[in-house]
Design a protein around this motif. Structure first.
Motif, PDB file in Angstrom:
ATOM      1  N   LEU A   1     -23.661 -12.008 -12.709  1.00  0.00           N
ATOM      2  CA  LEU A   1     -24.935 -11.322 -12.838  1.00  0.00           C
ATOM      3  C   LEU A   1     -24.755  -9.933 -13.429  1.00  0.00           C
ATOM      4  CD1 LEU A   1     -26.443 -12.053  -9.297  1.00  0.00           C
ATOM      5  CD2 LEU A   1     -26.911 -13.319 -11.387  1.00  0.00           C
ATOM      6  N   TRP A   2     -25.708  -9.544 -14.287  1.00  0.00           N
ATOM      7  CA  TRP A   2     -25.868  -8.130 -14.612  1.00  0.00           C
ATOM      8  C   TRP A   2     -26.682  -7.528 -13.472  1.00  0.00           C
ATOM      9  CZ3 TRP A   2     -23.170  -5.885 -18.309  1.00  0.00           C
ATOM     10  CH2 TRP A   2     -22.677  -6.666 -19.363  1.00  0.00           C
ATOM     11  N   GLN A   3     -26.151  -6.491 -12.846  1.00  0.00           N
ATOM     12  CA  GLN A   3     -26.709  -6.039 -11.569  1.00  0.00           C
ATOM     13  C   GLN A   3     -27.368  -4.668 -11.625  1.00  0.00           C
ATOM     14  OE1 GLN A   3     -22.846  -6.665 -10.194  1.00  0.00           O
ATOM     15  NE2 GLN A   3     -23.325  -8.487  -9.003  1.00  0.00           N
ATOM     16  N   GLY A   4     -27.763  -4.244 -12.804  1.00  0.00           N
ATOM     17  CA  GLY A   4     -28.479  -2.981 -12.882  1.00  0.00           C
ATOM     18  C   GLY A   4     -27.648  -1.882 -13.507  1.00  0.00           C
ATOM     19  N   GLN A   5     -28.298  -0.792 -13.833  1.00  0.00           N
ATOM     20  CA  GLN A   5     -27.697   0.314 -14.557  1.00  0.00           C
ATOM     21  C   GLN A   5     -27.291   1.431 -13.616  1.00  0.00           C
ATOM     22  OE1 GLN A   5     -30.199   1.836 -17.655  1.00  0.00           O
ATOM     23  NE2 GLN A   5     -28.509   2.554 -18.877  1.00  0.00           N
TER      24      GLN A   5
ATOM     25  N   ARG B   1     -14.806  -2.269 -21.287  1.00  0.00           N
ATOM     26  CA  ARG B   1     -13.883  -2.404 -20.162  1.00  0.00           C
ATOM     27  C   ARG B   1     -14.618  -2.907 -18.910  1.00  0.00           C
ATOM     28  NH1 ARG B   1     -11.490   2.669 -22.096  1.00  0.00           N
ATOM     29  NH2 ARG B   1      -9.319   2.326 -22.734  1.00  0.00           N
ATOM     30  N   ASN B   2     -13.825  -3.514 -18.009  1.00  0.00           N
ATOM     31  CA  ASN B   2     -14.288  -3.948 -16.685  1.00  0.00           C
ATOM     32  C   ASN B   2     -15.276  -5.111 -16.738  1.00  0.00           C
ATOM     33  OD1 ASN B   2     -12.727  -2.026 -15.363  1.00  0.00           O
ATOM     34  ND2 ASN B   2     -14.370  -0.518 -15.346  1.00  0.00           N
ATOM     35  N   MET B   3     -15.132  -5.989 -17.733  1.00  0.00           N
ATOM     36  CA  MET B   3     -15.984  -7.168 -17.790  1.00  0.00           C
ATOM     37  C   MET B   3     -15.468  -8.290 -16.896  1.00  0.00           C
ATOM     38  SD  MET B   3     -18.776  -6.909 -19.494  1.00  0.00           S
ATOM     39  CE  MET B   3     -19.152  -8.645 -19.504  1.00  0.00           C
ATOM     40  N   PHE B   4     -14.204  -8.240 -16.508  1.00  0.00           N
ATOM     41  CA  PHE B   4     -13.653  -9.312 -15.678  1.00  0.00           C
ATOM     42  C   PHE B   4     -12.372  -8.817 -15.029  1.00  0.00           C
ATOM     43  CE2 PHE B   4     -12.053  -9.732 -19.991  1.00  0.00           C
ATOM     44  CZ  PHE B   4     -10.680  -9.837 -19.804  1.00  0.00           C
ATOM     45  N   ASP B   5     -11.910  -9.594 -14.060  1.00  0.00           N
ATOM     46  CA  ASP B   5     -10.630  -9.343 -13.395  1.00  0.00           C
ATOM     47  C   ASP B   5      -9.764 -10.588 -13.592  1.00  0.00           C
ATOM     48  OD1 ASP B   5      -8.487  -8.842 -11.792  1.00  0.00           O
ATOM     49  OD2 ASP B   5      -9.633  -8.370  -9.986  1.00  0.00           O
TER      50      ASP B   5
ATOM     51  N   TRP C   1     -23.672  -2.453 -14.183  1.00  0.00           N
ATOM     52  CA  TRP C   1     -22.857  -3.219 -13.242  1.00  0.00           C
ATOM     53  C   TRP C   1     -22.889  -4.687 -13.660  1.00  0.00           C
ATOM     54  CZ3 TRP C   1     -19.955  -0.655  -9.865  1.00  0.00           C
ATOM     55  CH2 TRP C   1     -20.359   0.623  -9.462  1.00  0.00           C
ATOM     56  N   PHE C   2     -21.693  -5.284 -13.753  1.00  0.00           N
ATOM     57  CA  PHE C   2     -21.596  -6.708 -14.069  1.00  0.00           C
ATOM     58  C   PHE C   2     -20.627  -7.366 -13.098  1.00  0.00           C
ATOM     59  CE2 PHE C   2     -19.495 -10.273 -16.280  1.00  0.00           C
ATOM     60  CZ  PHE C   2     -20.608 -11.068 -16.506  1.00  0.00           C
ATOM     61  N   ASP C   3     -21.137  -8.309 -12.327  1.00  0.00           N
ATOM     62  CA  ASP C   3     -20.308  -9.058 -11.383  1.00  0.00           C
ATOM     63  C   ASP C   3     -19.557  -8.109 -10.433  1.00  0.00           C
ATOM     64  OD1 ASP C   3     -19.523 -11.499 -10.364  1.00  0.00           O
ATOM     65  OD2 ASP C   3     -17.665 -11.527 -11.510  1.00  0.00           O
ATOM     66  N   GLY C   4     -20.238  -7.028 -10.036  1.00  0.00           N
ATOM     67  CA  GLY C   4     -19.643  -6.085  -9.092  1.00  0.00           C
ATOM     68  C   GLY C   4     -18.731  -5.057  -9.714  1.00  0.00           C
TER      69      GLY C   4
ATOM     70  N   GLU D   1     -16.578   2.274  -7.251  1.00  0.00           N
ATOM     71  CA  GLU D   1     -16.008   0.946  -7.486  1.00  0.00           C
ATOM     72  C   GLU D   1     -15.043   0.556  -6.363  1.00  0.00           C
ATOM     73  OE1 GLU D   1     -15.020  -0.491 -11.527  1.00  0.00           O
ATOM     74  OE2 GLU D   1     -15.288   1.596 -12.116  1.00  0.00           O
ATOM     75  N   LYS D   2     -14.223   1.496  -5.920  1.00  0.00           N
ATOM     76  CA  LYS D   2     -13.281   1.199  -4.837  1.00  0.00           C
ATOM     77  C   LYS D   2     -14.018   0.876  -3.544  1.00  0.00           C
ATOM     78  CE  LYS D   2      -9.539   4.111  -6.670  1.00  0.00           C
ATOM     79  NZ  LYS D   2      -8.693   5.298  -6.413  1.00  0.00           N
ATOM     80  N   ILE D   3     -15.084   1.627  -3.265  1.00  0.00           N
ATOM     81  CA  ILE D   3     -15.864   1.364  -2.052  1.00  0.00           C
ATOM     82  C   ILE D   3     -16.470  -0.033  -2.107  1.00  0.00           C
ATOM     83  CG2 ILE D   3     -17.931   2.046  -0.770  1.00  0.00           C
ATOM     84  CD1 ILE D   3     -17.360   4.938  -1.633  1.00  0.00           C
ATOM     85  N   LEU D   4     -17.036  -0.406  -3.247  1.00  0.00           N
ATOM     86  CA  LEU D   4     -17.643  -1.724  -3.373  1.00  0.00           C
ATOM     87  C   LEU D   4     -16.598  -2.825  -3.252  1.00  0.00           C
ATOM     88  CD1 LEU D   4     -20.229  -1.091  -6.234  1.00  0.00           C
ATOM     89  CD2 LEU D   4     -20.606  -1.084  -3.769  1.00  0.00           C
TER      90      LEU D   4
END
Length: 328
Positions: free
Chosen positions: A182-186, A209-213, A274-277, A87-90
């Motif tokens: 976007l849902w971006q894959g599993q 968790r982690n659905m939005f910032d 992955w959702f919205d990165g 997640e940090k890398i992305l």
């Protein structure tokens, strides 16, 4: 009965076999008579020996069980570290991509060693080398938004990452750009057979968790988009209550389903996606705790449906070049 040290004797003092038991006059023992103390000592020694064997077996089993538990717990923590690092890398790559859109002179890629040096301190690089290598493998095998290249940086060849996906939030932000979530894959393959997979759902209540910032959400009705994104992803699942905690720093959403079985389906639909990165994670909540936080959810029976504010959300499935092994 020689195996017992006992012999059968007749009246003349001769040995006889078991077939002539009617001729037995007395029994004699091959073991000399022992005193009561000696008998007690032998019995005590045999008891201690057997007890020692039993205790040693129990200790070996306990140590083995603890070693297995520690191994799987260590693997679980290591996997969590890997995905946290992913997640940090992305985030770094996304931020660099945004910076390149504002500064056209900047290179649209980052050297992989430079990203490592940005995220891991010099003192930890040796101890976290395994974690870093696993994160790199995961991105190369599973992340379609990141392309691996070799570029010349300051006159030297470097392996680099290039962010491919253009930023596209689902709403109109400060810059006036309208984008889509976007849902971006599993991220996790074969979730049902994972080490930590539960055989059955313990409760109908979930915490996502982690659905939005909250720091980058500017649209007035952005919680509606999160609400619809979950319900459209979990189409066919009977959800009776869903609350987006817009003040949560962890991007939390609370869900109550019709029953525990439905909660298990929702868990599998959301956890590890992955959702919205951002990598979404889900855990179960006790019903009592959920109703303490949301008393109105206790008597709700009507199933929720998307509001339609954001339209149908597409799901992207990144190509996997081969089956993923996070740890070698």
């Amino acid at each position: 009965m020689p195996q017992w040290g006992v012999r059968l004797m007749n009246g003349t003092g001769s040995d006889i076999g078991l077939a002539d038991l009617w001729q037995v006059d007395w029994l004699t023992s091959d073991i000399s008579d022992l005193s009561l103390f000696c008998r007690f000592k032998l019995a005590f020694r045999n008891t201690v020996y057997k007890a020692s064997l039993l205790l040693a077996s129990v200790i070996i089993l306990v140590v083995f069980g603890y070693a297995v538990y520690y191994f799987y717990e260590w693997k679980r923590r290591e996997r969590e570290e890997v995905f946290a690092l992913v997640e940090k890398i992305l985030d770094v790559l996304q931020n660099h991509n945004r910076a390149c859109q504002n500064d056209l002179s900047a290179q649209p890629y980052l050297a992989i060693p430079h990203v490592r040096d940005m995220l891991i301190s010099p003192a930890e690089r040796k101890s976290k080398r395994r974690i870093w290598d696993a994160a790199v493998r995961f991105i190369q095998n599973n992340e379609s938004r990141v392309r691996f290249e070799v570029q010349v940086v300051e006159g030297e060849d470097f392996s680099v990452w290039r962010w491919l996906q253009a930023d596209s939030p689902s709403s109109t932000g400060r810059d006036g750009l309208k984008t889509m979530r976007l849902w971006q894959g599993q991220a996790f393959e074969q979730l049902d057979t994972g080490i930590n997979a539960l055989p059955c759902s313990p409760t109908p209540c979930l915490k996502v968790r982690n659905m939005f910032d909250p720091d980058v959400e500017y649209e007035e009705n952005w919680p509606v988009h999160i609400h619809d994104a979950i319900l459209e992803k979990c189409i066919g699942c009977d959800v009776v209550h869903l609350q987006v905690d817009s003040s949560s720093r962890e991007g939390c959403v609370y869900i109550k389903c019709k029953d525990s079985e439905t909660a298990g389906k929702v868990y599998k639909e959301l956890h590890g996606w992955w959702f919205d990165g951002k990598l979404v994670t889900v855990k179960y909540l006790r019903v009592e705790r959920y109703h303490e936080r949301f008393p109105e959810a206790e008597r709700l029976m009507r199933f929720l449906r998307p509001n339609g504010a954001g339209g149908t959300l597409p799901t992207l499935h990144p190509m996997r070049r081969r089956s993923t092994t996070i740890f070698s």
